[in-house]
Motif scaffolding. Structure first.
Motif, PDB file in Angstrom:
ATOM      1  N   LEU A  40      35.169 -48.469  -1.476  1.00 12.92           N
ATOM      2  CA  LEU A  40      36.250 -48.129  -2.399  1.00 12.92           C
ATOM      3  C   LEU A  40      35.778 -47.161  -3.482  1.00 12.92           C
ATOM      4  N   SER A  41      34.582 -47.396  -4.009  1.00 17.67           N
ATOM      5  CA  SER A  41      34.067 -46.484  -5.030  1.00 17.67           C
ATOM      6  C   SER A  41      33.849 -45.087  -4.458  1.00 17.67           C
ATOM      7  N   PHE A  42      33.411 -45.009  -3.192  1.00 19.44           N
ATOM      8  CA  PHE A  42      33.238 -43.709  -2.547  1.00 19.44           C
ATOM      9  C   PHE A  42      34.586 -43.003  -2.386  1.00 19.44           C
ATOM     10  N   LEU A  43      35.587 -43.709  -1.919  1.00 20.26           N
ATOM     11  CA  LEU A  43      36.891 -43.099  -1.697  1.00 20.26           C
ATOM     12  C   LEU A  43      37.527 -42.631  -3.004  1.00 20.26           C
ATOM     13  N   LEU A  44      37.477 -43.484  -4.026  1.00 19.07           N
ATOM     14  CA  LEU A  44      38.106 -43.125  -5.295  1.00 19.07           C
ATOM     15  C   LEU A  44      37.338 -42.017  -6.007  1.00 19.07           C
ATOM     16  N   SER A  45      36.008 -42.065  -5.947  1.00 23.37           N
ATOM     17  CA  SER A  45      35.210 -40.998  -6.559  1.00 23.37           C
ATOM     18  C   SER A  45      35.426 -39.678  -5.829  1.00 23.37           C
ATOM     19  N   SER A  46      35.583 -39.736  -4.508  1.00 20.89           N
ATOM     20  CA  SER A  46      35.876 -38.533  -3.728  1.00 20.89           C
ATOM     21  C   SER A  46      37.239 -37.970  -4.101  1.00 20.89           C
ATOM     22  N   LEU A  47      38.197 -38.847  -4.363  1.00 19.62           N
ATOM     23  CA  LEU A  47      39.518 -38.398  -4.816  1.00 19.62           C
ATOM     24  C   LEU A  47      39.402 -37.650  -6.133  1.00 19.62           C
ATOM     25  N   VAL A  48      38.660 -38.230  -7.071  1.00 21.65           N
ATOM     26  CA  VAL A  48      38.467 -37.578  -8.368  1.00 21.65           C
ATOM     27  C   VAL A  48      37.749 -36.240  -8.197  1.00 21.65           C
ATOM     28  N   ALA A  49      36.737 -36.207  -7.339  1.00 22.73           N
ATOM     29  CA  ALA A  49      35.994 -34.972  -7.097  1.00 22.73           C
ATOM     30  C   ALA A  49      36.892 -33.909  -6.478  1.00 22.73           C
ATOM     31  N   TRP A  50      37.759 -34.292  -5.561  1.00 20.76           N
ATOM     32  CA  TRP A  50      38.692 -33.337  -4.952  1.00 20.76           C
ATOM     33  C   TRP A  50      39.654 -32.793  -5.998  1.00 20.76           C
ATOM     34  N   VAL A  51      40.153 -33.658  -6.872  1.00 22.57           N
ATOM     35  CA  VAL A  51      41.061 -33.210  -7.930  1.00 22.57           C
ATOM     36  C   VAL A  51      40.351 -32.230  -8.854  1.00 22.57           C
ATOM     37  N   TYR A  52      39.095 -32.516  -9.165  1.00 21.59           N
ATOM     38  CA  TYR A  52      38.326 -31.590  -9.997  1.00 21.59           C
ATOM     39  C   TYR A  52      38.215 -30.228  -9.315  1.00 21.59           C
ATOM     40  N   ARG A  53      37.869 -30.225  -8.037  1.00 20.32           N
ATOM     41  CA  ARG A  53      37.728 -28.967  -7.299  1.00 20.32           C
ATOM     42  C   ARG A  53      39.061 -28.223  -7.228  1.00 20.32           C
ATOM     43  N   PHE A  54      40.148 -28.943  -6.996  1.00 16.82           N
ATOM     44  CA  PHE A  54      41.462 -28.312  -6.844  1.00 16.82           C
ATOM     45  C   PHE A  54      41.953 -27.706  -8.151  1.00 16.82           C
ATOM     46  N   THR A  55      41.639 -28.353  -9.269  1.00 18.81           N
ATOM     47  CA  THR A  55      42.168 -27.906 -10.556  1.00 18.81           C
ATOM     48  C   THR A  55      41.192 -27.038 -11.339  1.00 18.81           C
ATOM     49  N   HIS A  56      40.031 -26.735 -10.746  1.00 24.62           N
ATOM     50  CA  HIS A  56      39.047 -25.923 -11.472  1.00 24.62           C
ATOM     51  C   HIS A  56      39.477 -24.460 -11.448  1.00 24.62           C
ATOM     52  N   ARG A  57      39.429 -23.799 -12.600  1.00 23.05           N
ATOM     53  CA  ARG A  57      39.913 -22.430 -12.719  1.00 23.05           C
ATOM     54  C   ARG A  57      38.785 -21.421 -12.888  1.00 23.05           C
TER      55      ARG A  57
ATOM     56  N   ILE B  98      33.571 -37.019 -15.699  1.00 27.64           N
ATOM     57  CA  ILE B  98      32.429 -37.940 -15.659  1.00 27.64           C
ATOM     58  C   ILE B  98      32.853 -39.328 -16.120  1.00 27.64           C
ATOM     59  N   PHE B  99      33.590 -39.389 -17.228  1.00 27.10           N
ATOM     60  CA  PHE B  99      34.052 -40.688 -17.722  1.00 27.10           C
ATOM     61  C   PHE B  99      35.044 -41.325 -16.752  1.00 27.10           C
ATOM     62  N   LEU B 100      35.835 -40.496 -16.070  1.00 28.70           N
ATOM     63  CA  LEU B 100      36.794 -41.050 -15.112  1.00 28.70           C
ATOM     64  C   LEU B 100      36.086 -41.741 -13.957  1.00 28.70           C
ATOM     65  N   VAL B 101      35.089 -41.092 -13.351  1.00 26.69           N
ATOM     66  CA  VAL B 101      34.378 -41.738 -12.238  1.00 26.69           C
ATOM     67  C   VAL B 101      33.570 -42.934 -12.731  1.00 26.69           C
ATOM     68  N   MET B 102      33.091 -42.876 -13.980  1.00 25.00           N
ATOM     69  CA  MET B 102      32.397 -44.045 -14.524  1.00 25.00           C
ATOM     70  C   MET B 102      33.351 -45.217 -14.687  1.00 25.00           C
TER      71      MET B 102
END
Length: 224
Positions: free
Chosen positions: A22-39, A97-101
């Protein structure tokens, strides 16, 4: 004889697998959102991968600590000796960082519903803010870096050019470079309508004795 006690039996294999997965899936979700929204151009694959690993590590740490106060204090003491020297490039990076923590802590303490809901809701809010460009400032500014010899009245000449080509400007920094052979001036400017960065560079180049002029426009960099 040493009395070796293995405390791994405190958790079942199912608990450990559920927490890690679960931590892998949710952290991957956060990482994908970071990549998608990075400008900006400061995107780092290593940073995004670290977000995933960090979420899983926090889950592991929370499993180890559990409700044992002694372990919690021991963990704080152990982590206090760690020093991270890489500077955070953007303030939003700290938020991820705080979100994945937070997700890792909720998962590691087996608040599964809380972890899922928090990760999904915050990720959706981040995507919505990105898609609709919330809180954007439409005022486009540029950064102008000019290198001039330390002697001579170059500052006034530069300001004359800035007055002609910009609606407003501000001296941000003044630094001696190349062992004092040159002085680098950095300005924050706003170009007038109809004026292009290339025109500003050409005009400044005529006043700087052929030294380097750089205009940063957010995503592009133009040099002379």
């Amino acid at each position: 004889m040493f009395d070796v006690q293995d405390l791994s039996g405190t958790f079942s294999v199912g608990d450990i697998a559920a927490v890690m997965a679960l931590s892998f899936l949710l952290s991957s979700l956060v990482a994908w959102v970071y990549r998608f929204t990075h400008r900006n151009v400061s995107y780092s694959q290593s940073y995004v991968q670290t977000l995933v690993v960090l979420g899983m590590l926090i889950s592991l740490i929370m499993l180890v600590v559990g409700s044992n106060i002694a372990r919690a204090f021991a963990l704080v003491g152990a982590l206090s000796v760690v020093r991270f020297r890489n500077a955070i490039k953007e303030t939003r990076d700290v938020g991820f960082i705080f979100l994945v923590m937070g997700v890792g802590m909720a998962t590691g303490t087996r608040f599964y519903t809380l972890a899922i809901v928090a990760a999904v809701v915050i990720s959706l809010i981040t995507v919505v803010m990105f898609r609709f460009n919330w809180f954007a400032n439409n005022v486009q500014r540029q950064v102008v870096k000019v290198q001039v010899p330390p002697d001579g009245n170059y500052t006034e000449h530069i300001q004359d050019v800035l007055i002609a080509h910009t609606s407003e400007f501000e001296l941000v920094s003044m630094e001696s470079i190349r062992g004092g052979a040159l002085t680098e001036l950095m300005y924050s400017v706003r170009l007038k309508k109809g004026h292009e960065p290339g025109q500003l560079i050409s005009a400044l180049g005529e006043r700087t004795g052929g030294q380097r002029v750089t205009v940063l426009t957010g995503y592009d960099q133009t040099d002379l």
